[in-house]
Scaffold this active site. Structure first.
Site, PDB file in Angstrom:
ATOM      1  N   GLU A  17     -10.501 -11.302  15.814  1.00 10.54           N
ATOM      2  CA  GLU A  17     -10.821 -11.165  14.343  1.00 10.54           C
ATOM      3  C   GLU A  17     -12.006 -10.242  14.229  1.00 10.54           C
ATOM      4  O   GLU A  17     -12.944 -10.442  15.182  1.00 10.54           O
ATOM      5  CB  GLU A  17     -11.269 -12.503  13.960  1.00 10.54           C
ATOM      6  CG  GLU A  17     -10.757 -13.027  12.314  1.00 10.54           C
ATOM      7  CD  GLU A  17      -9.279 -12.706  12.295  1.00 10.54           C
ATOM      8  OE1 GLU A  17      -8.963 -11.697  11.842  1.00 10.54           O
ATOM      9  OE2 GLU A  17      -8.473 -13.723  12.357  1.00 10.54           O
ATOM     10  N   HIS A  18     -11.632  -9.264  13.209  1.00 14.54           N
ATOM     11  CA  HIS A  18     -12.854  -8.340  13.114  1.00 14.54           C
ATOM     12  C   HIS A  18     -13.008  -7.263  13.992  1.00 14.54           C
ATOM     13  O   HIS A  18     -14.048  -6.842  14.306  1.00 14.54           O
ATOM     14  CB  HIS A  18     -14.293  -8.774  12.410  1.00 14.54           C
ATOM     15  CG  HIS A  18     -14.293  -9.356  11.175  1.00 14.54           C
ATOM     16  ND1 HIS A  18     -14.724  -8.573   9.893  1.00 14.54           N
ATOM     17  CD2 HIS A  18     -13.850 -10.812  10.877  1.00 14.54           C
ATOM     18  CE1 HIS A  18     -14.483  -9.433   9.142  1.00 14.54           C
ATOM     19  NE2 HIS A  18     -14.139 -10.524   9.309  1.00 14.54           N
ATOM     20  N   GLY A  46      -5.097 -13.768  -1.580  1.00 17.59           N
ATOM     21  CA  GLY A  46      -6.436 -14.348  -1.175  1.00 17.59           C
ATOM     22  C   GLY A  46      -6.749 -15.329  -0.267  1.00 17.59           C
ATOM     23  O   GLY A  46      -7.682 -15.962   0.061  1.00 17.59           O
ATOM     24  N   ALA A  47      -5.479 -15.454   0.369  1.00 13.62           N
ATOM     25  CA  ALA A  47      -5.578 -16.546   1.653  1.00 13.62           C
ATOM     26  C   ALA A  47      -5.898 -15.982   2.807  1.00 13.62           C
ATOM     27  O   ALA A  47      -5.760 -16.629   4.097  1.00 13.62           O
ATOM     28  CB  ALA A  47      -4.206 -17.392   1.542  1.00 13.62           C
ATOM     29  N   LEU A  99      -3.703 -13.801   4.312  1.00 17.50           N
ATOM     30  CA  LEU A  99      -2.694 -13.542   5.074  1.00 17.50           C
ATOM     31  C   LEU A  99      -2.142 -12.085   4.903  1.00 17.50           C
ATOM     32  O   LEU A  99      -1.163 -11.723   5.207  1.00 17.50           O
ATOM     33  CB  LEU A  99      -1.407 -14.559   4.528  1.00 17.50           C
ATOM     34  CG  LEU A  99      -1.803 -16.110   4.826  1.00 17.50           C
ATOM     35  CD1 LEU A  99      -0.857 -17.075   4.224  1.00 17.50           C
ATOM     36  CD2 LEU A  99      -2.166 -16.197   6.416  1.00 17.50           C
ATOM     37  N   SER A 100      -3.037 -11.334   4.199  1.00 26.65           N
ATOM     38  CA  SER A 100      -2.696  -9.782   3.989  1.00 26.65           C
ATOM     39  C   SER A 100      -1.567  -9.437   3.020  1.00 26.65           C
ATOM     40  O   SER A 100      -0.835  -8.671   3.410  1.00 26.65           O
ATOM     41  CB  SER A 100      -2.286  -9.188   5.411  1.00 26.65           C
ATOM     42  OG  SER A 100      -3.455  -9.392   6.234  1.00 26.65           O
ATOM     43  N   GLU A 114      -6.055   1.185   0.726  1.00 24.34           N
ATOM     44  CA  GLU A 114      -7.194   0.171   0.400  1.00 24.34           C
ATOM     45  C   GLU A 114      -8.532   0.678   0.572  1.00 24.34           C
ATOM     46  O   GLU A 114      -9.261   0.431  -0.306  1.00 24.34           O
ATOM     47  CB  GLU A 114      -6.964  -0.823   1.696  1.00 24.34           C
ATOM     48  CG  GLU A 114      -5.558  -1.659   1.697  1.00 24.34           C
ATOM     49  CD  GLU A 114      -5.769  -3.130   1.680  1.00 24.34           C
ATOM     50  OE1 GLU A 114      -6.584  -3.662   1.095  1.00 24.34           O
ATOM     51  OE2 GLU A 114      -4.481  -3.593   2.146  1.00 24.34           O
ATOM     52  N   ASP A 138      -3.559  -5.232   9.792  1.00 22.28           N
ATOM     53  CA  ASP A 138      -2.795  -5.882   8.735  1.00 22.28           C
ATOM     54  C   ASP A 138      -1.626  -5.293   8.740  1.00 22.28           C
ATOM     55  O   ASP A 138      -0.308  -5.507   8.683  1.00 22.28           O
ATOM     56  CB  ASP A 138      -3.386  -6.492   7.436  1.00 22.28           C
ATOM     57  CG  ASP A 138      -4.614  -6.824   7.636  1.00 22.28           C
ATOM     58  OD1 ASP A 138      -4.967  -7.624   8.779  1.00 22.28           O
ATOM     59  OD2 ASP A 138      -5.514  -7.040   6.654  1.00 22.28           O
ATOM     60  N   TYR A 150     -17.360  -7.712   3.647  1.00 23.98           N
ATOM     61  CA  TYR A 150     -16.606  -7.287   4.717  1.00 23.98           C
ATOM     62  C   TYR A 150     -17.147  -5.832   5.039  1.00 23.98           C
ATOM     63  O   TYR A 150     -17.244  -5.383   6.059  1.00 23.98           O
ATOM     64  CB  TYR A 150     -14.955  -7.040   4.252  1.00 23.98           C
ATOM     65  CG  TYR A 150     -14.179  -6.572   5.245  1.00 23.98           C
ATOM     66  CD1 TYR A 150     -13.385  -7.475   6.164  1.00 23.98           C
ATOM     67  CD2 TYR A 150     -14.109  -5.146   5.358  1.00 23.98           C
ATOM     68  CE1 TYR A 150     -12.737  -7.062   7.055  1.00 23.98           C
ATOM     69  CE2 TYR A 150     -13.215  -4.465   6.342  1.00 23.98           C
ATOM     70  CZ  TYR A 150     -12.472  -5.544   7.288  1.00 23.98           C
ATOM     71  OH  TYR A 150     -11.625  -5.028   8.096  1.00 23.98           O
TER      72      TYR A 150
END
Ligand code: GLA
Length: 379
Positions: free
Chosen positions: A17-18, A105-106, A108-109, A143, A155, A205
């Site tokens: 992650e990240h 917004g969950a 899950l991209s 994005e 993603d 982020y």
């Protein structure tokens, strides 16, 4: 009339992650939640885009597009249309209708799935000849430029390159992608949607990314031959950490730890493929669960992208029998918990926990079953 239907999935991420903007290897997969698009030709010069779930539509002529003021889903549409590089100007008019079952917004991209599906559809529809890799980069650029989120490429890669029943090992430096199976034997992965999205998600982020870019500048001043975070060896880590302020040093500690965890989990997943039965797999599942837990703690205490609702869920789930491990997943500040548990662990086992969450946070979390699925495709 020419029509085309496209499906574009959301994603999970097992570990890393990240790390996609931190020189890492990440382990995502496309899942059975997706956008569905229908593209069809239109007479005249108007483009008509319909977001069916929201009951919203947007009509524009090609010349209006650049100057249009947009927000929400229209930002993504505008970005993809402007960046895709139509070969004729103006392109022939088009009607696009889309709907989605990826919760917004969950973590899950859903935004990557929207951009990737739209870009893939335009590429097919107008025969633009772009590769999936080019489409991933374009979706990422959308994005960056049209919503201001400086996301990595994980993603988009997961959405475009996913394979049924496989995870991907995506090397974020070389962009090499290797798919691999994850035989969990008597275990499964599922998600718990906290239904929380804190509004600082996007600014925080970008702030995390900026602080890691600052750390990298310090690193190459100290060690000019360093090529990436993966090369930090021996006492270089302590030397560098001691040069950084307390916060940046915590962020970097998380990143360096997570790089190591990903390597270990890659070995573990190979070990799992050699197990012939559940009892052989058990110790590996226990170890995998512990890595998930460690990542959660790192994201909570060092990278500081979790939130109290996710911490509540993570702690409560990992105390239940049958759960190997769990962690917050995605950018953070809300979204989903990824849980590794035995196959017989069902929603009814977690019912009182979910009720307690509801009583504490006034929102009921959602259980989401996960299947690793194919990436963007024509259907
Ligand atoms: C978001 C970003 C990704 C990645 C994850 C965290 O989903 O879009 O690029 O950085 O957060 O792993």
């Amino acid at each position: 009339m020419k029509t085309l239907k496209i499906k574009a999935p959301g994603r999970i991420n097992l570990l890393g992650e990240h790390l996609d903007y931190n020189h890492g290897i990440v382990l995502p997969a496309a899942i059975n939640r997706y956008f569905e698009f229908e593209f069809s030709t239109l007479e005249g010069s108007l483009f008509l885009i319909e977001a069916l779930d929201l009951n919203e539509k947007w009509e524009f002529t090609w010349t209006e597009l650049t100057d249009s003021t947009t927000n929400g889903w229209m930002n993504y549409v505008k970005g993809v249309f402007l960046l895709i590089g139509f070969t004729s100007h103006p392109p022939k008019a088009l009607h696009v209708r889309f709907k989605s079952n990826i919760p917004i917004g969950a973590g899950l991209s859903s935004s990557a799935a929207l951009c990737c599906g739209l870009a893939f559809g335009l590429n097919e529809f107008y025969q633009l000849g772009k590769t999936r890799h080019e489409l991933a980069l374009l979706a990422q650029q959308t994005e960056h430029e049209f919503t201001g989120v400086k996301c990595g490429l994980m993603d988009q890669v997961a959405s475009l390159f996913g394979q049924a029943n496989h995870l991907l090992a995506f090397d974020c430096i070389s962009h090499e992608i290797n798919s691999f199976e994850l035989p969990l034997h008597s275990a499964k992965l599922f998600l718990i949607d906290s239904k929380i999205k804190h509004n600082l998600a996007e600014s925080a982020y970008n702030e995390r990314r900026a602080s890691m870019e600052y750390a990298w500048l310090q690193a190459i001043i100290l060690f000019p031959n360093l090529k990436s975070w993966r090369d930090i060896k021996g006492d270089q880590k302590q030397q560098l950490l001691s040069k950084l302020d307390r916060i940046t040093s915590k962020r970097l500690t998380y990143v360096l730890d997570e790089l190591v965890r990903v390597q270990k989990v890659q070995h573990l997943t190979k070990d799992l493929t050699t197990c012939s039965n559940s009892s052989e797999a058990e110790p590996h599942l226990i170890a995998l669960g512990q890595y998930l837990n460690q990542t959660h703690l790192g994201l909570r205490d060092l990278y500081e992208v979790s939130c109290q609702e996710l911490n509540f869920l993570q702690q409560a789930f990992t105390q239940l029998s049958g759960v190997y491990g769990a962690r917050m997943m995605g950018g953070g500040f809300g979204g989903c918990l990824l849980v590794l548990a035995s196959n017989d662990f069902t929603a009814s086992v977690a019912q009182s926990l979910m009720m307690e969450y509801f009583l504490t946070y006034d929102v009921y979390p959602a259980w989401i079953d996960v299947q690793l699925s194919v990436g963007v495709e024509v259907f």
